[in-house]
Motif scaffolding. Structure first.
Motif, PDB file in Angstrom:
ATOM      1  N   PRO A  35     -80.178 -23.065   9.612  1.00 21.34           N
ATOM      2  CA  PRO A  35     -78.805 -23.294  10.071  1.00 21.34           C
ATOM      3  C   PRO A  35     -78.069 -21.973  10.298  1.00 21.34           C
ATOM      4  O   PRO A  35     -78.280 -21.001   9.582  1.00 21.34           O
ATOM      5  N   ILE A  36     -77.212 -21.951  11.320  1.00 20.64           N
ATOM      6  CA  ILE A  36     -76.401 -20.776  11.625  1.00 20.64           C
ATOM      7  C   ILE A  36     -74.971 -21.083  11.211  1.00 20.64           C
ATOM      8  O   ILE A  36     -74.327 -21.975  11.762  1.00 20.64           O
ATOM      9  N   ALA A  91     -75.808 -26.192  14.356  1.00 24.17           N
ATOM     10  CA  ALA A  91     -76.393 -25.000  14.980  1.00 24.17           C
ATOM     11  C   ALA A  91     -77.570 -24.499  14.145  1.00 24.17           C
ATOM     12  O   ALA A  91     -77.466 -24.353  12.930  1.00 24.17           O
ATOM     13  N   GLU A  92     -78.709 -24.257  14.820  1.00 23.69           N
ATOM     14  CA  GLU A  92     -79.902 -23.731  14.167  1.00 23.69           C
ATOM     15  C   GLU A  92     -80.467 -22.592  14.989  1.00 23.69           C
ATOM     16  O   GLU A  92     -80.330 -22.577  16.209  1.00 23.69           O
ATOM     17  N   VAL A 146     -78.613 -22.508   2.231  1.00 28.18           N
ATOM     18  CA  VAL A 146     -78.475 -23.934   2.547  1.00 28.18           C
ATOM     19  C   VAL A 146     -78.063 -24.697   1.294  1.00 28.18           C
ATOM     20  O   VAL A 146     -77.181 -25.554   1.333  1.00 28.18           O
ATOM     21  N   GLU A 147     -78.688 -24.366   0.155  1.00 30.54           N
ATOM     22  CA  GLU A 147     -78.344 -25.040  -1.093  1.00 30.54           C
ATOM     23  C   GLU A 147     -76.913 -24.722  -1.513  1.00 30.54           C
ATOM     24  O   GLU A 147     -76.185 -25.611  -1.959  1.00 30.54           O
ATOM     25  N   ARG A 148     -76.491 -23.476  -1.355  1.00 33.27           N
ATOM     26  CA  ARG A 148     -75.123 -23.096  -1.738  1.00 33.27           C
ATOM     27  C   ARG A 148     -74.099 -23.777  -0.838  1.00 33.27           C
ATOM     28  O   ARG A 148     -73.117 -24.341  -1.313  1.00 33.27           O
ATOM     29  N   LEU A 149     -74.305 -23.735   0.478  1.00 37.43           N
ATOM     30  CA  LEU A 149     -73.359 -24.353   1.404  1.00 37.43           C
ATOM     31  C   LEU A 149     -73.347 -25.871   1.249  1.00 37.43           C
ATOM     32  O   LEU A 149     -72.281 -26.493   1.191  1.00 37.43           O
ATOM     33  N   GLY A 150     -74.521 -26.480   1.156  1.00 39.02           N
ATOM     34  CA  GLY A 150     -74.586 -27.929   0.967  1.00 39.02           C
ATOM     35  C   GLY A 150     -73.958 -28.360  -0.348  1.00 39.02           C
ATOM     36  O   GLY A 150     -73.263 -29.374  -0.418  1.00 39.02           O
ATOM     37  N   GLY A 151     -74.181 -27.588  -1.406  1.00 43.15           N
ATOM     38  CA  GLY A 151     -73.568 -27.894  -2.701  1.00 43.15           C
ATOM     39  C   GLY A 151     -72.056 -27.770  -2.659  1.00 43.15           C
ATOM     40  O   GLY A 151     -71.336 -28.569  -3.269  1.00 43.15           O
ATOM     41  N   THR A 152     -71.551 -26.786  -1.930  1.00 40.21           N
ATOM     42  CA  THR A 152     -70.102 -26.615  -1.797  1.00 40.21           C
ATOM     43  C   THR A 152     -69.489 -27.780  -1.036  1.00 40.21           C
ATOM     44  O   THR A 152     -68.440 -28.303  -1.429  1.00 40.21           O
ATOM     45  N   VAL A 153     -70.135 -28.182   0.053  1.00 38.98           N
ATOM     46  CA  VAL A 153     -69.632 -29.332   0.822  1.00 38.98           C
ATOM     47  C   VAL A 153     -69.675 -30.596  -0.036  1.00 38.98           C
ATOM     48  O   VAL A 153     -68.724 -31.392  -0.037  1.00 38.98           O
ATOM     49  N   ARG A 197     -78.654 -31.594   5.086  1.00 40.51           N
ATOM     50  CA  ARG A 197     -77.830 -32.357   6.037  1.00 40.51           C
ATOM     51  C   ARG A 197     -76.366 -31.967   5.930  1.00 40.51           C
ATOM     52  O   ARG A 197     -75.677 -31.847   6.937  1.00 40.51           O
ATOM     53  N   LEU A 198     -75.877 -31.785   4.712  1.00 41.77           N
ATOM     54  CA  LEU A 198     -74.486 -31.373   4.534  1.00 41.77           C
ATOM     55  C   LEU A 198     -74.257 -29.963   5.082  1.00 41.77           C
ATOM     56  O   LEU A 198     -73.229 -29.688   5.701  1.00 41.77           O
ATOM     57  N   ALA A 199     -75.233 -29.061   4.853  1.00 39.38           N
ATOM     58  CA  ALA A 199     -75.110 -27.703   5.378  1.00 39.38           C
ATOM     59  C   ALA A 199     -75.143 -27.707   6.903  1.00 39.38           C
ATOM     60  O   ALA A 199     -74.382 -26.987   7.554  1.00 39.38           O
ATOM     61  N   LEU A 200     -76.007 -28.513   7.493  1.00 35.01           N
ATOM     62  CA  LEU A 200     -76.048 -28.620   8.958  1.00 35.01           C
ATOM     63  C   LEU A 200     -74.753 -29.193   9.504  1.00 35.01           C
ATOM     64  O   LEU A 200     -74.292 -28.792  10.569  1.00 35.01           O
ATOM     65  N   ALA A 201     -74.161 -30.143   8.791  1.00 32.55           N
ATOM     66  CA  ALA A 201     -72.878 -30.691   9.231  1.00 32.55           C
ATOM     67  C   ALA A 201     -71.801 -29.618   9.188  1.00 32.55           C
ATOM     68  O   ALA A 201     -70.963 -29.525  10.093  1.00 32.55           O
TER      69      ALA A 201
END
Length: 168
Positions: free
Chosen positions: A85-86, A78-79, A108-115, A69-73
């Motif tokens: 996710p794009i 965009a998918e 997704v895990e890296r981007l979501g973890g960063t957010v 969800r955080l990565a999608l935000a």
């Protein structure tokens, strides 16, 4: 002038699922309720081999849904066609912008973890400002000034590493 006939299909969202109804069907029975997934969160159908995109969508264990969800935000929702996710970079944090690429499970895990880490740091400074006073925000301001000069180079290296992660 003739009237336009009613549409053949109607699409309604119920419980986060799309229900398609054929309006021209001869049998006018009400549509059956959709098949819902089991309480464990897994699909009712067995996973097919090579169904990697569905693994990302179904990431329910180990906090994967929060990170997704955080990565999608961060990706503005965009998918691609397979549900990945794009990510789109911007020029204020990426000198090679504008780049677009799909993220696999590790992305997704890296981007979501960063957010998540960024939100935790912001929350920490707000709690610190509440406990100590607004003088604590001066520390955050100094950090922003120091890091702000290098934000584009740091962001470019981060996006490069994110882009090199496997898509699964």
């Amino acid at each position: 002038m003739s009237q336009v006939p009613p549409p053949r299909y109607s699409i309604v969202e119920r419980d986060r699922r799309l229900i398609v109804t054929d309006n021209w069907a001869r049998d006018k029975t009400p549509p059956s309720s959709p098949t819902l997934p089991s309480s464990s969160g897994r699909d009712l159908l067995p996973a097919k081999s090579g169904d990697s995109a569905n693994r990302i969508v179904r990431a329910g264990e180990d906090g994967g849904t929060l990170l997704r969800r955080l990565a999608l935000a961060a990706c503005a929702g965009a998918e691609d066609a397979e549900g990945r996710p794009i990510f789109t970079s911007a020029s204020w944090f990426d000198t090679k912008a504008k780049r677009q690429f799909s993220l696999g499970r590790s992305g997704v895990e890296r981007l979501g973890g960063t957010v998540l880490a960024f939100l935790m740091v912001v929350g920490f400074f707000f709690v610190l400002a509440f406990v100590i006073g607004f003088e604590a925000l001066f520390i955050a301001f100094l950090l922003l000034v120091v890091v702000g000069k290098n934000i584009a180079s740091i962001g470019t290296r981060w996006v490069d590493r994110l882009q090199k992660l496997p898509i699964d």
